[in-house]
Each structure stands twice: as C-alpha cells, then as structure tokens.
Design an enzyme around this catalytic site. Sequence first.
Site, PDB file in Angstrom:
ATOM      1  N   ASP A  67      -6.090  -2.458   3.911  1.00 44.42           N
ATOM      2  CA  ASP A  67      -6.329  -1.375   4.918  1.00 44.42           C
ATOM      3  C   ASP A  67      -6.303  -2.336   6.179  1.00 44.42           C
ATOM      4  O   ASP A  67      -6.928  -3.060   6.450  1.00 44.42           O
ATOM      5  CB  ASP A  67      -7.339  -0.498   4.763  1.00 44.42           C
ATOM      6  CG  ASP A  67      -7.902   0.574   5.328  1.00 44.42           C
ATOM      7  OD1 ASP A  67      -7.063   1.227   5.625  1.00 44.42           O
ATOM      8  OD2 ASP A  67      -9.035   0.603   5.609  1.00 44.42           O
ATOM      9  N   ASP A 119      -7.235  -0.897  10.472  1.00 44.54           N
ATOM     10  CA  ASP A 119      -7.470   0.236  11.523  1.00 44.54           C
ATOM     11  C   ASP A 119      -7.870   0.223  13.307  1.00 44.54           C
ATOM     12  O   ASP A 119      -8.749  -1.819  13.125  1.00 44.54           O
ATOM     13  CB  ASP A 119      -9.232   0.463  11.155  1.00 44.54           C
ATOM     14  CG  ASP A 119      -8.866   1.516   9.906  1.00 44.54           C
ATOM     15  OD1 ASP A 119      -7.378   2.289  10.110  1.00 44.54           O
ATOM     16  OD2 ASP A 119      -9.976   1.291   8.620  1.00 44.54           O
ATOM     17  N   ARG A 135      -7.679   0.122  -2.116  1.00 46.62           N
ATOM     18  CA  ARG A 135      -5.414  -0.391  -1.598  1.00 46.62           C
ATOM     19  C   ARG A 135      -6.314  -2.072  -1.185  1.00 46.62           C
ATOM     20  O   ARG A 135      -7.274  -2.675  -1.408  1.00 46.62           O
ATOM     21  CB  ARG A 135      -6.024   0.418  -0.197  1.00 46.62           C
ATOM     22  CG  ARG A 135      -6.995   0.070   0.860  1.00 46.62           C
ATOM     23  CD  ARG A 135      -8.634   0.450   0.346  1.00 46.62           C
ATOM     24  NE  ARG A 135      -8.184   1.831   0.194  1.00 46.62           N
ATOM     25  CZ  ARG A 135      -8.570   2.593   1.402  1.00 46.62           C
ATOM     26  NH1 ARG A 135      -8.679   2.242   2.725  1.00 46.62           N
ATOM     27  NH2 ARG A 135      -8.815   4.167   1.211  1.00 46.62           N
ATOM     28  N   ARG A 172       0.918  -1.290   0.216  1.00 44.35           N
ATOM     29  CA  ARG A 172       0.286  -0.559   0.136  1.00 44.35           C
ATOM     30  C   ARG A 172       0.955   0.905   0.054  1.00 44.35           C
ATOM     31  O   ARG A 172       1.825   1.605   0.879  1.00 44.35           O
ATOM     32  CB  ARG A 172      -1.161   0.254   1.084  1.00 44.35           C
ATOM     33  CG  ARG A 172      -2.079   1.496   0.736  1.00 44.35           C
ATOM     34  CD  ARG A 172      -3.003   1.019   2.519  1.00 44.35           C
ATOM     35  NE  ARG A 172      -3.801   2.447   2.194  1.00 44.35           N
ATOM     36  CZ  ARG A 172      -4.854   2.323   2.860  1.00 44.35           C
ATOM     37  NH1 ARG A 172      -4.890   1.500   3.861  1.00 44.35           N
ATOM     38  NH2 ARG A 172      -5.262   3.247   2.817  1.00 44.35           N
TER      39      ARG A 172
END
Length: 434
Positions: free
Chosen positions: A102, A104, A99, A89
């Site tokens: 990802d 989080d 992407r 990425r």
Amino acid sequence: MPMHTVYIALGSNLGNRLAYLHQGIDCLKAGVLQNVVASIVLETPALVLPNSPADWDRPYLNALVRGETDLDPYALLARLKAIEQQAGRDPNHERWSPRTLDLDIVLYDNECIQSEQLSIPHSGLYNRWFLAHLMALMNPDGTDPKTQGSFAELATQILRPEVPFIRSFVLEPRCVGIVNVTPDSFSDGELSFTPDAAVARCHQLIQEGATIVDIGAQSTRPDGVQIAPEEEWKRLKPVLDRLNFDEVTVSIDTFQAPVIKQLVEQYPIAWINTFPHLLSDEILHIIANQGCSVCIMHALSVPVKNNECLRNLNPTLIDWSTQQVERLIHLGFSTDKIILDFGIGFGKSAYQTKELLQRYGEWAAKTGCPTLLGHSRKSYLNAFSPQEASQRDAETVAISLALRHQVDYIRIHNVALHQRALVAQQWLAGGYAY
C-alpha cells in the site's frame, strides 16, 4: 524541472511483508524519487472494521520515505498505483482487506489538496498514531501544512501513553537469516535438522525481520565432511515441500550441480548461494535462465582447511570478484542478480579478516553488484573474544553496525537481536539515506 519534496507511506500485511516494502522502495528509487531517506519500520495491529473476515486481522508493517520528485501530485499518484499492482495488489481490492503493498502520498511540499482522487496532507497523519509517530521521528521540527504546528507536537497529541506497536525493524541492510539443515554446523548444529523444525525456524526468522532465509544442508565448517548430492537433496526436499513460498523468500546454500538443477526447476528459489569456481558454465547458465540470483563467495577450499590462508588479500580478492562477475554477466546474469560475498572465514586469517572488514565496502563497490557480509559467529572473533561460537552474537552485531552502510545484506544467525540494535542506531540518525 522543479523538484518537490514528498513523503510516502508504505504498508504491507500480506505475504513476505518486509520483502514487499523493499520492492516498493526499490521501485520508487528506480524512477520516481531521488535522494530517498527511509524511516524505521513499525509492526502494528491491523486496522479492520467490525465483522470483517477473521483472516483480515493480520499485523501491518508500516514505513515512511522522504524523497524528491519532478512529478505533479496526480502523476505521482498514478505511479504509486502502478507500483502497487506490480507488487501483486488487486486494483479492485475490498477496502480494509489485506494487501501486499500500500503506497500513499502523505505530504507534497507544503501543499494542501482536497479532491476526489487526493487528500494531502493524508488524513492518516491525524488519525493514525503510527504515521504521525514516523513523521515526527524523521522530521520533528517540520511544519504540518494543515495545523501549522510541528510534527513532534502533532505526534505527541495523538500518541497514547504507550506507543502500541508490536516490533520495529530497519529496511537496510537487509537481513539474511541462516537455517542449517545439518547435524554438524559449527554454531547451531541440529537446531533445525528435522524438516518441521527447519520450516518453523524459517517462518520465525521472517517474523523477526529477515528478508530472505538461507537454507543449507551441506556443512562447510573447517575440516567438515562433504555429503553426496543424494543426501543433500534428501535433507532439503522435505523442508521445501513444507514451506509457504508466498511468505518466505528462500536462498539455498549449495555448490553441487545436481542439487542446484533440481532446486531451480522444482521450487521458486530466489537465490543460489554458492562457490562459483566449483560450478560449470552450464549449471550457472541454468540458474540465470530460471531468473534466480546468485550469491558468490570466495574460498580457497571447500570445506575450509584449517590454517589455510591467502598470501595477499589485495589484489587477489579484487581480481577474483572482477573475473567472476564478468563470467556471470557473460552467462546471462545482470549485475543486480549477482550478490558478492568475499568469504569471511574461508581462507583468511583473523589478521586478514580485520583488513577485509575495514575495506569491504571499498573493494566490493568496484564490481557494481549488491554485497553480502557473512560474518556471523565465525572464528575470527576469537582474536578478541573467548566466547564459544553460539555465544558470539554481541560481537557479530558490533561488526554489523560498523559496516551497515557498506553492504546490502548481512547473513546472520540472530536476526531479532540485529534488528533491535539496527533500529536503535537508525532512530538516532533520523532515517536511512540510500
């Protein structure tokens, strides 16, 4: 060092999405999280702003993992960003752009943090239905630190009358989809024999939830006829020339050294699926030097001879696997690059196959290598089912469900049906504990 319970969301909508989710979890397990539990995976429409480029509208795969870490929130965030970059990425990516991976932080214990770098709980928990849904599936009675309500209550408030996802998958066990570029395969001969049909089938299997596709141009069915390396290469090359390797991770099922050498030198092949006793140290060393994994299968003969069986499964299979793994390590393979397959249907009777299936995980664990179960539609199922080979998917799925916690990979024809069954089982369990 105190340990903290965290929930991390994973997403991907570029390339081989399921493979990137696997890569993310593997990295998390390797040095970030302990006691990892994974949710099911939901495929959802892309979240894009109006007037975004058309090629940004790519469906996402979304998953949630729970684990324990001794990192503080900001150190954890830095590790997640490093894993994203390891997966390719771009750190300077445009917001909302596709992407590869990802990551989080959704929850960190029961803390509420608001800063320029971090927002915990993650805002997506309150405005992205799929994140609230995954949290409720994993921890329905848990308390949201912000609202003090349960996650089940939160998800119920956010969800629409119908949950609008496209498909669902599991991350484990990993599905290996079968593509036979042969006119005489035992269960699906000619279905993928032309290059265009084979390429379409590869992409279809990835969309249905395969992590990798195993392409074979040489039939090993009972009493089959072996073709020359030149003919095998003639079948494989036009398929590989048409494939998008960014989207399809490829294994090649072959045991002929000239074919293997050309494959690993000309294409980004991930695995060679083979019979190691038929290959020299030289060709195995070439595979290792190219960074390929090798999936090794036990067989008494290739092609299979009808009614030929081992005298004793144990200690024959354990001795074979120990010797082959030691040989491969000496030739440059690490244990994570060796996938072990005990060869269901290759020199084992239906009675022996039952014992092998019952002890598959126990015996395979002795090597410390990843394991593959190649049981799909094979003739041992006729011990209790009269179905023709192409109609044995229900029986295959039942075996897969029984052994799902004992193997890392299942090599199967019907990926879509397996994913549906595995998702249902994992939904009931509340997650997959690694």
